[in-house]
Structure formats: C-alpha cells, structure tokens
Design a protein around this motif. Structure first.
Motif, mmCIF file in Angstrom:
data_model
loop_
_atom_site.group_PDB
_atom_site.id
_atom_site.type_symbol
_atom_site.label_atom_id
_atom_site.label_comp_id
_atom_site.label_asym_id
_atom_site.label_seq_id
_atom_site.Cartn_x
_atom_site.Cartn_y
_atom_site.Cartn_z
ATOM 1 N N THR A 1 0.846 -1.191 0.000
ATOM 2 C CA THR A 1 0.000 0.000 0.000
ATOM 3 C C THR A 1 0.887 1.249 0.000
ATOM 4 O O THR A 1 1.882 1.298 0.735
ATOM 5 N N PRO A 2 0.567 2.260 -0.814
ATOM 6 C CA PRO A 2 1.396 3.467 -0.855
ATOM 7 C C PRO A 2 1.641 4.040 0.538
ATOM 8 O O PRO A 2 0.721 4.132 1.357
ATOM 9 N N ILE A 3 2.895 4.361 0.804
ATOM 10 C CA ILE A 3 3.261 4.892 2.122
ATOM 11 C C ILE A 3 3.086 6.408 2.096
ATOM 12 O O ILE A 3 4.038 7.180 1.927
ATOM 13 N N ARG A 4 1.844 6.832 2.249
ATOM 14 C CA ARG A 4 1.533 8.258 2.260
ATOM 15 C C ARG A 4 1.801 8.797 3.664
ATOM 16 O O ARG A 4 1.208 8.321 4.634
ATOM 17 N N GLN A 5 2.681 9.757 3.755
ATOM 18 C CA GLN A 5 3.095 10.282 5.057
ATOM 19 C C GLN A 5 2.396 11.614 5.329
ATOM 20 O O GLN A 5 2.538 12.575 4.576
ATOM 21 N N GLY A 6 1.633 11.634 6.414
ATOM 22 C CA GLY A 6 0.792 12.784 6.713
ATOM 23 C C GLY A 6 1.372 13.724 7.750
ATOM 24 O O GLY A 6 2.019 13.310 8.714
ATOM 25 N N ALA A 7 1.125 15.013 7.518
ATOM 26 C CA ALA A 7 1.503 16.063 8.477
ATOM 27 C C ALA A 7 0.243 16.588 9.151
ATOM 28 O O ALA A 7 -0.830 16.651 8.533
ATOM 29 N N LEU A 8 0.384 16.951 10.416
ATOM 30 C CA LEU A 8 -0.754 17.479 11.169
ATOM 31 C C LEU A 8 -0.275 18.536 12.155
ATOM 32 O O LEU A 8 0.713 18.323 12.861
ATOM 33 N N LEU A 9 -0.979 19.671 12.172
ATOM 34 C CA LEU A 9 -0.739 20.684 13.201
ATOM 35 C C LEU A 9 -1.470 20.230 14.460
ATOM 36 O O LEU A 9 -2.702 20.083 14.455
ATOM 37 N N LEU A 10 -0.726 19.952 15.518
ATOM 38 C CA LEU A 10 -1.322 19.478 16.768
ATOM 39 C C LEU A 10 -1.864 20.647 17.581
ATOM 40 O O LEU A 10 -1.508 21.808 17.345
ATOM 41 N N ASN A 11 -2.692 20.325 18.560
ATOM 42 C CA ASN A 11 -3.330 21.386 19.347
ATOM 43 C C ASN A 11 -2.332 22.301 20.033
ATOM 44 O O ASN A 11 -2.568 23.498 20.174
#
Length: 247
Positions: free
Chosen positions: A206-216
C-alpha cells in the motif's frame, strides 16, 4: 552614535522577539530530509526547529498522553487522521507531505540483486524490518513478503527494529545481512549510495503516504503555523524529492 546603537538594538529585539521554536515529532524514516528542511526553514524565517525522531506508533501514544509536540510528521496518513478525529489535532490542517518508497538493502556489495531474487533463494540467516505494529515501513515489508508468497518462509528469520532508523542500523552494522528499509536512507542521485539493493515495486504494498498534522499545542504558535506552510512550499518539496520521496 548612541541613537543609532539604540535603534539597532531595538531592531534586533524586534526580530528575535518574534522568533519562536516549533517542536516537531518526525517519523524516523524522514531524518535526512528533515535536517535540511529545518535548516532551510530556520534560515528563511528566523524560527528554530526542535526535532524528535521516533516511530509513528510511539509518537501516537505520546501525543495521546499529552506530549507537547506542535507538529507531527508521521510515516503514514492513518495516524494523523486518527489524531485529528480524536480532537488532538487542528481540523483541516492535515495533508500528505511525502510518499515513501520501500527498499530491500544490504551493506554488502552484490548480496541483494536488482530483482530481489535473493528473497527466494533464502541465502541469508536474518532479515531486518521495522516492527509492523508500530512502523508503516514494517507494514509495507510484510505486505511485500505476503504478495511474493514468502511471508511464512521468512518470518522465522525476522529481526525487528523499533523504527526504520534502528532497522537501518541493524543492516548497516551487519547484525542482519539485509533488510527492508526506507529507500531514502540508502539512495541518492539515482543509485544506492553503498552496498546493494532492490527498489521494491510499488504494487507490492500500500502506498506509504506520510501525513503532516498541526497538533493542538501548535494551534496558536506562529512558528508551528509557519512550518506547516513552509512544508508545502516549492523549496520544501524540492528537498523532499531529492531524498527519494514522491510528493
């Protein structure tokens, strides 16, 4: 002269007064590009970057337990999505910053052939991979072995690293003669930088899509917000592509 000195001091205070530090939890596979991204970001904004490297699974647990990270760069996209759904990330800030590639690699020249047939010959006592329960690159390795029909034959030989950085160390030091690593760890300028390797075909996992997230914790922090914007800039994307990621 005194007025000029006072004015200069005031300008310096204004610049440094608005500089801040962003705390970023980064998946271990992204270590090399993160160093260059941090340097470019600091140079262009004046903000500082505090980088923590580790496995995506462990970072998830730490964030759930209140770790004060402001930005999360995961090795998958499911974990940031989960944190966003659980109210631990800022809604609408999640995006894919890179797509990783898997490689079978050995520090020994000639051990891994360009087609990966060494997996079928079994001419090795151990094979390293990242812990599949914690690391997306480990999950991808399991998927690849399953697709090749080799999972049960190879599983008794597994040497598990807590994350992909530790997995790379197992292979680089010879504790395991070969292993599944992130292509970015061993590939540059169109070739393997040392040893021998096989770029695992993308249709085997499965494609290794790496996600970014601004945390609280970074919601109202200018440096964290600026870093999220920078990560989507042409400068950042060029750095990421140069390290064998897609974006």
């Amino acid at each position: 002269m005194n007025r000029l000195l006072i004015a200069l001091c005031a300008c310096l205070w204004a610049v440094t007064g608005h500089a801040d530090t962003v705390s970023v939890a980064v998946a271990a596979n992204f270590s090399a590009p993160m160093q260059k991204l941090a340097a470019a970001f600091e140079q262009s904004t004046g903000h500082k970057v505090k980088v923590s490297l580790g496995s995506t699974g462990r970072f998830y647990a730490q964030i759930k337990n209140g770790a004060p990270f402001q930005v999360f760069l995961a090795a998958d996209d499911e974990t940031p999505a989960k944190l966003e759904q659980e109210g631990l990330g800022v809604q609408g800030t999640r995006f894919t910053y890179a797509v990783g590639q898997l490689a079978l690699w050995s520090a020994q020249t000639g051990l891994v052939d360009p087609q990966g047939q060494v997996l079928k010959t079994g001419a090795f006592p151990k094979i390293a991979l990242a812990e599949p329960k914690l690391a997306p690159y480990g999950q991808a390795a399991v998927q690849a072995m399953t697709q090749l029909g080799l999972l049960h034959a190879l599983q008794p030989r597994w040497v598990l690293g807590e994350n992909i950085a530790q997995t790379y160390q197992f292979v680089a030091t010879g504790n395991a003669p070969l292993g599944f690593v992130a292509l970015s760890q061993v590939y540059a300028e169109g070739r393997f930088t040392q040893g021998s390797g096989w770029i695992v075909p993308a249709d085997l996992y499965t494609p290794i899509r790496q996600g970014a997230l601004l945390l609280n914790a970074g919601k109202d922090q200018p440096a964290a917000q600026a870093f999220m914007r920078f990560l989507q800039s042409p400068t950042a994307r060029a750095i990421i592509r140069a390290h064998a990621y897609k974006n």
